[in-house]
Scaffold this motif. Sequence first.
Motif, PDB file in Angstrom:
ATOM      1  N   ARG A  65      17.266  17.568  36.367  1.00 44.06           N
ATOM      2  CA  ARG A  65      16.756  16.420  35.625  1.00 44.06           C
ATOM      3  C   ARG A  65      15.688  15.681  36.446  1.00 44.06           C
ATOM      4  N   GLU A  66      15.871  15.651  37.765  1.00 41.63           N
ATOM      5  CA  GLU A  66      14.880  15.026  38.637  1.00 41.63           C
ATOM      6  C   GLU A  66      13.567  15.805  38.599  1.00 41.63           C
ATOM      7  N   LEU A  67      13.652  17.142  38.509  1.00 43.49           N
ATOM      8  CA  LEU A  67      12.442  17.964  38.412  1.00 43.49           C
ATOM      9  C   LEU A  67      11.659  17.618  37.149  1.00 43.49           C
ATOM     10  N   VAL A  68      12.355  17.459  36.030  1.00 48.48           N
ATOM     11  CA  VAL A  68      11.697  17.121  34.767  1.00 48.48           C
ATOM     12  C   VAL A  68      11.076  15.732  34.850  1.00 48.48           C
ATOM     13  N   ARG A  69      11.801  14.786  35.449  1.00 46.49           N
ATOM     14  CA  ARG A  69      11.255  13.438  35.587  1.00 46.49           C
ATOM     15  C   ARG A  69      10.006  13.436  36.474  1.00 46.49           C
ATOM     16  N   SER A  70      10.031  14.225  37.521  1.00 47.35           N
ATOM     17  CA  SER A  70       8.866  14.308  38.406  1.00 47.35           C
ATOM     18  C   SER A  70       7.673  14.911  37.677  1.00 47.35           C
ATOM     19  N   ALA A  71       7.935  15.900  36.855  1.00 46.07           N
ATOM     20  CA  ALA A  71       6.846  16.516  36.092  1.00 46.07           C
ATOM     21  C   ALA A  71       6.227  15.522  35.115  1.00 46.07           C
ATOM     22  N   GLU A  72       7.058  14.733  34.456  1.00 44.67           N
ATOM     23  CA  GLU A  72       6.532  13.735  33.528  1.00 44.67           C
ATOM     24  C   GLU A  72       5.823  12.606  34.265  1.00 44.67           C
ATOM     25  N   ALA A  73       6.284  12.302  35.485  1.00 43.36           N
ATOM     26  CA  ALA A  73       5.668  11.216  36.250  1.00 43.36           C
ATOM     27  C   ALA A  73       4.231  11.538  36.643  1.00 43.36           C
ATOM     28  N   THR A  74       3.882  12.815  36.701  1.00 44.06           N
ATOM     29  CA  THR A  74       2.498  13.189  37.012  1.00 44.06           C
ATOM     30  C   THR A  74       1.556  12.868  35.860  1.00 44.06           C
ATOM     31  N   GLN A  75       2.109  12.609  34.664  1.00 46.82           N
ATOM     32  CA  GLN A  75       1.350  12.362  33.433  1.00 46.82           C
ATOM     33  C   GLN A  75       0.565  13.586  32.970  1.00 46.82           C
ATOM     34  N   VAL A  76       0.843  14.734  33.596  1.00 45.67           N
ATOM     35  CA  VAL A  76       0.225  15.971  33.118  1.00 45.67           C
ATOM     36  C   VAL A  76       0.862  16.403  31.812  1.00 45.67           C
ATOM     37  N   ILE A  77       2.173  16.204  31.688  1.00 47.41           N
ATOM     38  CA  ILE A  77       2.885  16.623  30.481  1.00 47.41           C
ATOM     39  C   ILE A  77       3.624  15.444  29.867  1.00 47.41           C
ATOM     40  N   ARG A  78       3.987  15.640  28.614  1.00 49.37           N
ATOM     41  CA  ARG A  78       4.831  14.691  27.885  1.00 49.37           C
ATOM     42  C   ARG A  78       5.865  15.508  27.131  1.00 49.37           C
ATOM     43  N   VAL A  79       7.112  15.417  27.555  1.00 51.32           N
ATOM     44  CA  VAL A  79       8.172  16.232  26.957  1.00 51.32           C
ATOM     45  C   VAL A  79       8.479  15.721  25.558  1.00 51.32           C
ATOM     46  N   ILE A  80       8.295  16.587  24.575  1.00 49.34           N
ATOM     47  CA  ILE A  80       8.543  16.204  23.187  1.00 49.34           C
ATOM     48  C   ILE A  80       9.731  16.926  22.575  1.00 49.34           C
ATOM     49  N   ASN A  81      10.277  17.898  23.324  1.00 48.34           N
ATOM     50  CA  ASN A  81      11.368  18.680  22.745  1.00 48.34           C
ATOM     51  C   ASN A  81      12.199  19.295  23.865  1.00 48.34           C
ATOM     52  N   THR A  82      13.479  19.495  23.580  1.00 47.47           N
ATOM     53  CA  THR A  82      14.363  20.237  24.473  1.00 47.47           C
ATOM     54  C   THR A  82      14.976  21.384  23.675  1.00 47.47           C
ATOM     55  N   VAL A  83      15.040  22.555  24.286  1.00 47.70           N
ATOM     56  CA  VAL A  83      15.563  23.740  23.601  1.00 47.70           C
ATOM     57  C   VAL A  83      16.581  24.418  24.508  1.00 47.70           C
ATOM     58  N   ASP A  84      17.170  25.505  23.994  1.00 46.50           N
ATOM     59  CA  ASP A  84      18.252  26.166  24.723  1.00 46.50           C
ATOM     60  C   ASP A  84      17.774  27.131  25.790  1.00 46.50           C
ATOM     61  N   GLY A  85      16.677  27.841  25.519  1.00 46.96           N
ATOM     62  CA  GLY A  85      16.290  28.879  26.467  1.00 46.96           C
ATOM     63  C   GLY A  85      14.835  29.277  26.363  1.00 46.96           C
ATOM     64  N   PRO A  86      14.444  30.291  27.136  1.00 50.04           N
ATOM     65  CA  PRO A  86      13.037  30.711  27.174  1.00 50.04           C
ATOM     66  C   PRO A  86      12.533  31.302  25.869  1.00 50.04           C
ATOM     67  N   VAL A  87      13.411  31.881  25.078  1.00 45.40           N
ATOM     68  CA  VAL A  87      12.985  32.454  23.795  1.00 45.40           C
ATOM     69  C   VAL A  87      12.456  31.358  22.881  1.00 45.40           C
ATOM     70  N   GLU A  88      13.178  30.228  22.846  1.00 43.99           N
ATOM     71  CA  GLU A  88      12.718  29.115  22.018  1.00 43.99           C
ATOM     72  C   GLU A  88      11.423  28.514  22.556  1.00 43.99           C
ATOM     73  N   LEU A  89      11.288  28.465  23.886  1.00 43.60           N
ATOM     74  CA  LEU A  89      10.042  27.967  24.471  1.00 43.60           C
ATOM     75  C   LEU A  89       8.862  28.847  24.075  1.00 43.60           C
ATOM     76  N   LYS A  90       9.067  30.152  24.138  1.00 41.08           N
ATOM     77  CA  LYS A  90       7.990  31.076  23.765  1.00 41.08           C
ATOM     78  C   LYS A  90       7.643  30.936  22.287  1.00 41.08           C
ATOM     79  N   ARG A  91       8.631  30.692  21.452  1.00 43.46           N
ATOM     80  CA  ARG A  91       8.365  30.528  20.024  1.00 43.46           C
ATOM     81  C   ARG A  91       7.526  29.279  19.770  1.00 43.46           C
TER      82      ARG A  91
END
Length: 364
Positions: A65-91
Amino acid sequence: MLCSLTRFWAIANKEIRQLGRDKLTLAMIIGVPLLEITLFGYAINTDVRQLEAAVADQANTTASRELVRSAEATQVIRVINTVDGPVELKRLLDAGRIEVGIFIPPDFERRLQDNKRPAAQLMINGSDPIIAGIAHELVKLPPPFADPDRSPAVLEARNYYNPEQRTEVQIVPGLIGVILNLTMVLFTAIAIVRERERGNLELLIATPVRRGELILGKIFPYVIIGMIQMNIILFVGAWLFDVPIRGSVWDLYIAALFFIVATLALGITISTMAKTQFQAMQLTVFTFLPSILLSGFMFPFEGMPEPAQYIGEILPLTHFVRLTRGIVLRGSELGPLYPELLALAAFSVVMVAVAIFRFRKRLD
């Protein structure tokens, strides 16, 4: 010499008066430089931030969870969704819903202690080299609650759709829309104006042809021309630049048909507004400039401020660029891209309705 200057001033004075009566030209004289300086100085931004992202956190630990917060803190990304696995991410990547996916495996904590491999994966829509380059900044994230001297990066980046980062792969699919947008709008923009200037409009007064029939009849031949042009661009793009077509060609034809009708409807609407062919060409250029700059063809759509994005969403080229890049580069089907088709259909209906309303089957 005096007589020559008199004749010169007479012609110049006549031209100035004529320009003064031409309200459309006066508007273009003021509007074009204002539009260009606004678009280039304000709306165009290659420093893209807040890329839409999704996360698949299978570890669900404090460190993940700290990794995700750090990624969002860079303002490079904005998390809009959470999914179960890589298949859903690829979709989601295939459908163009996100630009970045972060996959954190269940053994994330153990991987953090391993100094030989990355602990998580960064999945990037690499079809746009600018976006891919910005998303790669996340690879520099420090490891959460682990050795700061850890040799491999926490995130391993993987570029999808354009792993070689070739610019032509990203440009050519959008170029289909740019070329069609210019030619289709220009061809139909002068259609009714040309009839009026040649005197052919007089013949229509004596016929039972209705306004809607005339407008649709003017559009139809150019639909065929547009499809021919699209085939030429696809052939040259695949032959000269080795651009892959990962999706269905038939889906691409359907998307092109929607876009061609939309641009022809815009052109015919311009034709009902212009009084001369020169004015029609002026208005074509006036609409083409925002289309090419605000559609995401040249500059990332995500980097534009919200007012510019609202304008871009109205333009047909914006939706067709998303369709072509989705089908050609990501291999997406039309199903996930249906909002873009609906936007093109709505634009066509509105423009045809405006053209029919404005057209008057008379000489004045």
